[in-house]
Design a protein around this motif. Structure first.
Motif, mmCIF file in Angstrom:
data_model
loop_
_atom_site.group_PDB
_atom_site.id
_atom_site.type_symbol
_atom_site.label_atom_id
_atom_site.label_comp_id
_atom_site.label_asym_id
_atom_site.label_seq_id
_atom_site.Cartn_x
_atom_site.Cartn_y
_atom_site.Cartn_z
ATOM 1 N N ILE A 1 0.934 -1.176 0.060
ATOM 2 C CA ILE A 1 0.091 0.164 0.051
ATOM 3 C C ILE A 1 0.884 1.092 0.011
ATOM 4 O O ILE A 1 0.773 2.037 -0.697
ATOM 5 C CB ILE A 1 -0.948 0.102 1.343
ATOM 6 N N SER A 2 1.868 1.339 0.681
ATOM 7 C CA SER A 2 2.963 2.259 0.850
ATOM 8 C C SER A 2 3.513 2.519 -0.543
ATOM 9 O O SER A 2 3.311 3.840 -1.186
ATOM 10 C CB SER A 2 4.007 2.200 1.866
ATOM 11 N N TRP A 3 3.914 1.560 -1.290
ATOM 12 C CA TRP A 3 4.606 1.515 -2.469
ATOM 13 C C TRP A 3 3.712 2.192 -3.455
ATOM 14 O O TRP A 3 3.960 3.204 -4.266
ATOM 15 C CB TRP A 3 5.152 0.133 -3.037
ATOM 16 N N PHE A 4 2.406 1.651 -3.472
ATOM 17 C CA PHE A 4 1.211 2.120 -4.414
ATOM 18 C C PHE A 4 0.958 3.417 -4.330
ATOM 19 O O PHE A 4 1.091 4.355 -5.401
ATOM 20 C CB PHE A 4 0.173 1.384 -4.152
ATOM 21 N N LEU A 5 0.695 3.894 -3.193
ATOM 22 C CA LEU A 5 0.597 5.545 -2.966
ATOM 23 C C LEU A 5 1.541 6.330 -3.291
ATOM 24 O O LEU A 5 1.613 7.564 -3.967
ATOM 25 C CB LEU A 5 0.339 5.767 -1.468
ATOM 26 N N GLU A 6 2.845 6.086 -3.087
ATOM 27 C CA GLU A 6 4.220 6.761 -3.377
ATOM 28 C C GLU A 6 4.309 6.589 -4.829
ATOM 29 O O GLU A 6 4.974 7.525 -5.541
ATOM 30 C CB GLU A 6 5.512 6.162 -2.663
ATOM 31 N N ASN A 7 3.834 5.649 -5.529
ATOM 32 C CA ASN A 7 4.264 5.408 -7.159
ATOM 33 C C ASN A 7 3.158 5.525 -8.037
ATOM 34 O O ASN A 7 3.453 5.595 -9.235
ATOM 35 C CB ASN A 7 4.827 4.029 -7.309
ATOM 36 N N ALA A 8 1.830 5.660 -7.434
ATOM 37 C CA ALA A 8 0.675 5.662 -8.478
ATOM 38 C C ALA A 8 0.707 6.873 -9.590
ATOM 39 O O ALA A 8 0.653 6.498 -10.649
ATOM 40 C CB ALA A 8 -0.539 5.991 -7.481
#
Length: 521
Positions: A84-91
């Motif tokens: 979830i952290s990765w997605f929010l930072e990379n979306a």
């Protein structure tokens, strides 16, 4: 207008096809494809499924080790704290950094100037369209099979031009567009031309072949498949032209934008001819400057060590082509008086981008899906497991190459990046085939077949949806299933043609390229 546009009246419920066996098959494929939801919702559902599967495998501690590497790649789950952290930072960067997005928008702006000023249509009328109409499908197919030198730009430039060529000759523009797209995809690894893709493949092959003692002695240079790819492009062009003219075009309904034969055969005015002449001179001067700058020793357009391939001139071909199209379109517009104000050029660019609004929205979800597919390592897992399955069969000879092509063709539906797929396949299959006496050049030649044959119908190929947007210019009611059913007729014949050419080289032990034989010394 020629009879090619006077297709039979569509039969109710059959998608516009006739009653023959092939017509029924194409109609069934179209109905099946059209039952799919809108691509936006389709990829949204696939994204959710991918998130669930990746999370389940991550909780199960599933991992994969790429052959040739000691590092174990763990499957990463999207519905985890780290995911979830990765997605929010990379979306956002997943979307804005999606490679085809910038390429499509930049080239659509440039091609839009050339199209809206009238340059492309005038050029078609003055040159290619004067060729015999029966020859056009083969000419377009041959040009499309050489397009990989332009990288992905070929998909953006050649099919729309092919539609204009067909339309100007009184033939069906959708046949030219779909046929050109199929041939660009199928011939993406073929052709008499040499580009950055060849250098990339050769570099990967050289690296993985070196793991065996005989590897350094095996040719892995840039032209290692040149004889094979050049021969294949001719065969693919003949088959592609035949399928376009004899199978696809007669089954197409009349295009919405079709005009009268009188209008299609009209000549060009003196202003148009003057504009075309000046545009040709300006583009030629621009190309000469770029070419000289590329060839000059010490030029910034050259690659490392003064190499011509790969080099910034090839990797940066998008902005170079952008300049060529804008210069040509602007000069033509001024001389032909289709550009009367300095604001006309940016206005044309804006109109071109506006027409791609639906494609941009679709890319939003496609980019996220592909980014998660790569980040989660699921793509690597699927590729390695598929490769190991073929390897465990212990097959040798040409049959092993055929199975290799079929397996990689299936994987190519999921991993459409040729460099990524070859990076995963080469460490397994190059050494494996070398151990049974096959040269790295032969393995690479087989991979080229798989890398090109099924991309045209892959739902992960973003250019498939771009082609659908272009088809809708002439056929507003066309759906994804409509396009896929028409492209499907090319897949098996192209795979068969590729394999037939490779079979001839294999049977007669012909060199695949300069100094690159079928078998190891």
């Amino acid at each position: 207008m020629q009879d090619t546009l006077a297709s039979p009246s569509p039969t109710k419920g059959d998608g516009g096809y006739g009653s023959g066996r092939l017509d029924r098959l194409m109609a069934a494929l179209e109905r099946l494809g059209n039952k799919l939801p809108h691509p936006f919702y389709l990829f949204t559902a696939l994204f959710v499924l991918l998130a669930v599967v990746s999370t389940a495998l991550a909780w199960a501690n599933v991992g994969v080790t790429v052959p040739g590497s000691d590092e174990r790649l763990e499957i990463q789950g999207l519905f985890t704290s780290g995911g979830i952290s990765w997605f929010l930072e990379n979306a956002l960067t997943n979307f804005t950094g999606f490679p085809p997005l910038g390429t499509v928008l930049l080239m659509m702006m440039a091609v839009g100037v050339a199209e809206r000023t009238g340059l492309l249509e005038t050029a078609v009328r003055a040159t290619i369209a004067k060729a015999p109409a029966w020859l056009l499908p083969y000419v377009v197919a041959f040009v499309a099979c050489q397009g990989h030198v332009m990288s992905d730009i070929a998909v953006l430039v050649i099919p729309p031009l092919a539609a204009l060529v067909f339309k100007a000759a009184g033939r069906h523009p959708v046949a030219g567009l779909v046929g050109a797209f199929a041939c660009v995809c199928a011939g993406y690894s073929a052709g008499f031309t040499v580009g950055a893709l060849d250098a990339l493949y050769a570099g990967i092959t050289e690296k993985v072949a070196a793991v065996l003692p005989t590897g350094p002695d095996a040719p892995t240079h840039l032209l290692v498949n040149y004889f094979f790819t050049a021969s294949a492009s001719v065969v693919l062009a003949l088959i592609g032209g035949f399928l376009t003219a004899r199978v696809l075009e007669p089954r197409l309904p009349a295009p919405v934008t079709a005009e009268s034969s009188e209008d299609e055969s009209a000549g060009i005015s003196a202003e148009q001819r003057r504009g075309l002449l000046w545009a040709t001179v300006a583009t030629g001067a621009y190309a000469a400057v770029v070419l000289v700058a590329w060839l000059l020793p010490g030029s910034p357009l050259r690659g490392e060590g003064g190499a011509l391939v790969p080099s910034p001139a090839l990797s940066g071909i998008v902005p170079l082509l952008f300049g060529a199209f804008v210069i040509a379109g602007a000069v033509y517009g001024v001389k032909a008086r289709t550009v009367t104000h300095r604001n006309d050029i940016p206005k044309m660019m804006g109109e071109s981008v506006t027409s791609m609004a639906g494609y941009i929205v679709l890319i939003l979800v496609i980019a996220q899906f592909i980014a998660v597919f790569t980040w989660s390592n699921l793509g690597t897992l699927l590729a390695v497991e598929g490769a190991e399955l073929l390897k465990s069969a212990g097959l040798t000879g040409f049959t092993a190459l055929v199975l290799f092509v079929l397996v990689v063709s299936a994987l190519n539906m999921l991993i459409t990046s040729g460099s990524a797929l070859w990076s995963l396949m080469a460490p397994v299959f190059v050494p494996t085939f070398m151990l049974i006496g096959m040269s790295p050049a032969l393995t690479l030649a087989a991979f080229r077949i798989a890398d090109s044959a099924t991309q045209m119908i892959s739902p992960l190929n973003p250019y498939l949806f771009l082609s659908l947007a272009l088809v809708r210019r002439y056929e507003p009611g066309a759906q994804l299933g409509t396009l896929m059913s028409r492209l499907a007729i090319y897949v098996l014949p192209f795979i068969g043609a590729w394999l037939a050419v490779l079979g001839v080289f294999y049977a007669f032990d012909l060199p695949l390229g300069p100094g690159a034989g079928i078998h190891l010394p």
